[in-house]
Design a protein around this motif. Structure first.
Motif, PDB file in Angstrom:
ATOM      1  N   ALA A 290       0.820  -1.214   0.000  1.00  0.00           N
ATOM      2  CA  ALA A 290       0.000   0.000   0.000  1.00  0.00           C
ATOM      3  C   ALA A 290       0.853   1.263   0.000  1.00  0.00           C
ATOM      4  O   ALA A 290       0.321   2.359  -0.099  1.00  0.00           O
ATOM      5  CB  ALA A 290      -0.928   0.006   1.223  1.00  0.00           C
ATOM      6  N   GLY A 291       2.170   1.098   0.119  1.00  0.00           N
ATOM      7  CA  GLY A 291       3.042   2.271   0.170  1.00  0.00           C
ATOM      8  C   GLY A 291       3.699   2.545  -1.169  1.00  0.00           C
ATOM      9  O   GLY A 291       3.444   1.876  -2.180  1.00  0.00           O
ATOM     10  N   PHE A 292       4.572   3.560  -1.175  1.00  0.00           N
ATOM     11  CA  PHE A 292       5.297   3.957  -2.386  1.00  0.00           C
ATOM     12  C   PHE A 292       6.686   3.333  -2.331  1.00  0.00           C
ATOM     13  O   PHE A 292       7.578   3.819  -1.625  1.00  0.00           O
ATOM     14  CB  PHE A 292       5.393   5.482  -2.478  1.00  0.00           C
ATOM     15  N   ASP A 293       6.878   2.235  -3.071  1.00  0.00           N
ATOM     16  CA  ASP A 293       8.206   1.622  -3.122  1.00  0.00           C
ATOM     17  C   ASP A 293       9.034   2.294  -4.211  1.00  0.00           C
ATOM     18  O   ASP A 293       8.613   3.296  -4.810  1.00  0.00           O
ATOM     19  CB  ASP A 293       8.098   0.123  -3.350  1.00  0.00           C
ATOM     20  N   LYS A 294      10.209   1.746  -4.508  1.00  0.00           N
ATOM     21  CA  LYS A 294      11.108   2.384  -5.472  1.00  0.00           C
ATOM     22  C   LYS A 294      10.488   2.464  -6.863  1.00  0.00           C
ATOM     23  O   LYS A 294      10.738   3.419  -7.612  1.00  0.00           O
ATOM     24  CB  LYS A 294      12.425   1.608  -5.538  1.00  0.00           C
ATOM     25  N   ALA A 295       9.685   1.470  -7.206  1.00  0.00           N
ATOM     26  CA  ALA A 295       9.089   1.456  -8.537  1.00  0.00           C
ATOM     27  C   ALA A 295       8.111   2.605  -8.747  1.00  0.00           C
ATOM     28  O   ALA A 295       7.784   2.949  -9.891  1.00  0.00           O
ATOM     29  CB  ALA A 295       8.387   0.123  -8.778  1.00  0.00           C
ATOM     30  N   ALA A 296       7.640   3.227  -7.671  1.00  0.00           N
ATOM     31  CA  ALA A 296       6.681   4.328  -7.779  1.00  0.00           C
ATOM     32  C   ALA A 296       7.358   5.656  -8.113  1.00  0.00           C
ATOM     33  O   ALA A 296       6.670   6.642  -8.391  1.00  0.00           O
ATOM     34  CB  ALA A 296       5.888   4.467  -6.481  1.00  0.00           C
ATOM     35  N   PHE A 297       8.687   5.697  -8.083  1.00  0.00           N
ATOM     36  CA  PHE A 297       9.433   6.931  -8.348  1.00  0.00           C
ATOM     37  C   PHE A 297       9.963   6.917  -9.772  1.00  0.00           C
ATOM     38  O   PHE A 297      10.376   5.879 -10.295  1.00  0.00           O
ATOM     39  CB  PHE A 297      10.595   7.076  -7.370  1.00  0.00           C
ATOM     40  N   THR A 298       9.962   8.076 -10.404  1.00  0.00           N
ATOM     41  CA  THR A 298      10.509   8.236 -11.755  1.00  0.00           C
ATOM     42  C   THR A 298      11.934   8.761 -11.639  1.00  0.00           C
ATOM     43  O   THR A 298      12.169   9.790 -11.006  1.00  0.00           O
ATOM     44  CB  THR A 298       9.670   9.225 -12.573  1.00  0.00           C
ATOM     45  N   ILE A 299      12.882   8.015 -12.238  1.00  0.00           N
ATOM     46  CA  ILE A 299      14.298   8.352 -12.115  1.00  0.00           C
ATOM     47  C   ILE A 299      14.772   8.946 -13.439  1.00  0.00           C
ATOM     48  O   ILE A 299      14.619   8.329 -14.498  1.00  0.00           O
ATOM     49  CB  ILE A 299      15.143   7.119 -11.759  1.00  0.00           C
ATOM     50  N   TYR A 300      15.354  10.158 -13.388  1.00  0.00           N
ATOM     51  CA  TYR A 300      15.951  10.812 -14.561  1.00  0.00           C
ATOM     52  C   TYR A 300      17.465  10.705 -14.428  1.00  0.00           C
ATOM     53  O   TYR A 300      18.119  11.574 -13.840  1.00  0.00           O
ATOM     54  CB  TYR A 300      15.505  12.266 -14.640  1.00  0.00           C
ATOM     55  N   TRP A 301      18.018   9.611 -14.971  1.00  0.00           N
ATOM     56  CA  TRP A 301      19.449   9.350 -14.786  1.00  0.00           C
ATOM     57  C   TRP A 301      20.304  10.403 -15.469  1.00  0.00           C
ATOM     58  O   TRP A 301      21.377  10.761 -14.952  1.00  0.00           O
ATOM     59  CB  TRP A 301      19.786   7.956 -15.321  1.00  0.00           C
ATOM     60  N   ASP A 302      19.901  10.880 -16.632  1.00  0.00           N
ATOM     61  CA  ASP A 302      20.712  11.877 -17.343  1.00  0.00           C
ATOM     62  C   ASP A 302      20.813  13.186 -16.560  1.00  0.00           C
ATOM     63  O   ASP A 302      21.849  13.852 -16.588  1.00  0.00           O
ATOM     64  CB  ASP A 302      20.123  12.139 -18.730  1.00  0.00           C
ATOM     65  N   HIS A 303      19.751  13.543 -15.869  1.00  0.00           N
ATOM     66  CA  HIS A 303      19.731  14.810 -15.121  1.00  0.00           C
ATOM     67  C   HIS A 303      20.027  14.616 -13.635  1.00  0.00           C
ATOM     68  O   HIS A 303      20.035  15.599 -12.878  1.00  0.00           O
ATOM     69  CB  HIS A 303      18.364  15.481 -15.287  1.00  0.00           C
ATOM     70  N   ARG A 304      20.228  13.333 -13.217  1.00  0.00           N
ATOM     71  CA  ARG A 304      20.538  13.009 -11.816  1.00  0.00           C
ATOM     72  C   ARG A 304      19.463  13.576 -10.879  1.00  0.00           C
ATOM     73  O   ARG A 304      19.750  14.172  -9.842  1.00  0.00           O
ATOM     74  CB  ARG A 304      21.924  13.553 -11.424  1.00  0.00           C
ATOM     75  N   ARG A 305      18.233  13.347 -11.252  1.00  0.00           N
ATOM     76  CA  ARG A 305      17.094  13.777 -10.437  1.00  0.00           C
ATOM     77  C   ARG A 305      16.054  12.658 -10.393  1.00  0.00           C
ATOM     78  O   ARG A 305      16.072  11.734 -11.210  1.00  0.00           O
ATOM     79  CB  ARG A 305      16.443  15.048 -11.024  1.00  0.00           C
ATOM     80  N   ALA A 306      15.132  12.755  -9.446  1.00  0.00           N
ATOM     81  CA  ALA A 306      14.032  11.796  -9.329  1.00  0.00           C
ATOM     82  C   ALA A 306      12.771  12.553  -8.955  1.00  0.00           C
ATOM     83  O   ALA A 306      12.818  13.615  -8.318  1.00  0.00           O
ATOM     84  CB  ALA A 306      14.354  10.729  -8.299  1.00  0.00           C
TER      85      ALA A 306
END
Length: 536
Positions: free
Chosen positions: A371-387
């Motif tokens: 029911a929580g937000f695991d890692k898969a729930a986050f969008t990772i922008y590797w080129d910009h080093r942001r999430a």
């Protein structure tokens, strides 16, 4: 030839293998094991084949030598005349020792695999599977007290044989009772204090021998004796000196890792290990076999390690060794211990192998609750080093992180934003800190991890992975028929010889079964099961 087939109309594994593969081991392949001058010796190729047949039938050396003299199917497989007298059984032990002393052990299996490839019974590509099992050492299991006492007794025995005049002045009156016979210790009176007192008494006696051996006027040869060096290592592992310079017995939590200390002075390669509910002292062996439907299932790789070496440390070695003999699989099914995103990436990049196995799932409380937000729930922008979090907020920190010797990328979000977030309970349990993520260090590894975690939940993946279970049957077969569970020898090299010969014996049996009945009919169902199928 006609006599053999008349005596055995259906053939035996030895005869069927001879007819299909001809000569398995040539003398030239083991020529460097024997000197080129002097009296001609026995054929090393024949000795190799006798060793394989011996393991296939789980025979002693004496029984195997007797089979060479008396059994017509063995003579047929070896290409011997009916009146050939054979050889003395001690030759087999000597041959195994020569294999262990050189790298010739690892030539045996590739030679057979090459013959199988020539005969059309083996090919590269296809599917393979790997698993490991524990192997018990050939020496008795010792407690820590018995280990130090027996190590000192073994050193005294060797010194009494090689330097009795040097040892005699050091011997104390009670040593005859203490070390005159095998050290066996049951329950020690006095509990933990009694154990410590006895251990430190052993320690003082051993230290007396070591101090005398390393004295300036001592013969340097004494320090090179095998059991004296083992005694020194055991004392380093189990004793220390306190601030006052007194020898003390180490507590269990202060011991070196199991991979650095051994459990017996008679086999320093045997180490203690625990895997789930199984605890043992000895070794670990890894078998890799083919599992392509239209060909026989044969063992193509064998590795033997000390017990504490983890399965995942062998994955790359197995792939490299298979590539060296041109037998890499297209798909390699293994259990979770052999798999990591880094191993999957390496196997595909270097050898074009699809490593099929379950990646460790996300153990965070968010993933477990569902029911929580695991890692898969986050969008990772590797080129910009942001999430970006599920609420659309951007991360504020991206930095490398090292945990237990492994590299990760740590991502942190803004603390005030996290504290004010309306869905914070679904995101983190931290009282006052922001949400942070620990990802694998590269984009490629992170994507492999996430993709495999999703893929291994599907029915298609589980159907493909079901074939891995067959390797456990292979290990069970060799444990029951060839004595794989316990090594017959002392030391890692000789134990590896046993495992390679066991794999070759398994291949002989399976090749013979395949030649006799290549269709491999399925077992007929029971009468009740057949009746139940009529209801569907």
């Amino acid at each position: 030839m006609l006599t053999a087939w008349a005596a055995c109309p259906k053939g035996t594994p030895a005869m069927l293998m001879r007819d299909r593969l001809d000569v398995v081991f040539e003398d030239e392949e083991f020529a460097d094991l024997y000197p080129t001058d002097g009296r001609p010796g026995l054929s090393p190729g024949q000795l190799a084949l006798v060793s394989v047949l011996q393991f296939a039938e789980n025979l002693s050396d004496r029984a195997a030598a007797n089979a060479v003299r008396t059994r017509i199917d063995w003579k047929y497989a070896l290409g011997l005349e009916l009146d050939d007298p054979g050889f003395d059984h001690s030759v087999l032990c000597e041959f195994r020792a020569r294999l262990a002393e050189t790298d010739a052990t690892d030539r045996l299996l590739p030679v057979m695999l090459y013959r199988l490839t020539e005969a059309g019974l083996l090919k590269s590509g296809g599917r393979q599977r790997t698993d490991a099992t524990h192997v018990l050492s050939a020496v008795r299991t010792l407690s820590r007290l018995e280990l130090v006492g027996e190590s000192l007794r073994a050193a005294l025995e060797q010194l009494a044989q090689t330097a009795p005049d040097w040892l005699l002045p050091l011997v104390e009156p009670e040593w005859n009772k203490r070390y005159g016979r095998k050290v066996e210790i049951g329950k020690v009176p006095g509990g933990k204090a009694g154990v410590t007192a006895l251990a430190e008494a052993f320690g003082r006696d051993g230290q007396k021998i070591l101090a005398a051996a390393w004295a300036a006027d001592a013969t340097p040869r004494l320090r090179t004796l095998t059991q004296v060096e083992i005694l020194r290592r055991v004392w380093v592992h189990h004793y220390y000196r306190d601030s006052g310079g007194r020898l003390r017995w180490r507590d269990g939590h202060a011991l070196p890792p199991a991979s650095l200390r051994f459990d017996s002075p008679y086999d320093t390669d045997a180490h203690y290990c625990v895997k789930r509910d199984t605890a043992w002292s000895g070794y670990r062996t890894h078998f890799t076999e083919t599992c392509t439907s239209e060909l026989p299932e044969v063992v193509v790789h064998v590795a033997t390690t000390i017990a504490p070496v983890q399965d995942g440390q062998l994955t790359a070695q197995i792939h490299d060794d298979l590539a060296a003999i041109n037998l890499t699989p297209a798909e390699h099914a293994v259990d979770a211990a052999y798999v990591s995103p880094a191993q999957i990436e390496r196997a595909q990049r270097i050898h074009s192998i699809t490593l099929l196995g379950p990646v460790v799932p996300d153990h965070s409380h968010q993933a477990r609750s569902g029911a929580g937000f695991d890692k898969a729930a986050f969008t990772i922008y590797w080129d910009h080093r942001r999430a970006t979090c599920p609420q659309g907020n951007l991360s504020r920190e991206w930095r490398p992180l090292r945990i237990s010797g492994h590299d990760y990328t740590q991502i942190k979000f803004d603390k005030p934003t996290c504290l004010a977030c309306p869905v914070r309970p679904q995101c983190t349990n931290a009282v006052s800190g922001p949400r942070s993520l620990a990802l694998l260090p590269t984009r490629k590894l992170h994507e492999i991890q996430q993709h495999n975690r999703l893929d291994q939940r599907t029915e298609d993946w589980q159907r493909r992975y079901a074939i891995r279970a067959g390797i456990e049957a292979t290990l069970s077969q060799n444990v029951r028929t060839c004595g794989l569970r316990r090594t017959h020898y002392r030391g890692l090299p000789k134990t590896h010889v046993q495992h390679v010969l066991t794999a070759l014996a398994c291949n002989v049996t399976r090749i013979a079964d395949w030649i006799a009945d290549p269709t491999r009919p399925q077992r007929a169902p029971s009468h009740f099961r057949a009746l139940c199928t009529t209801l569907n």
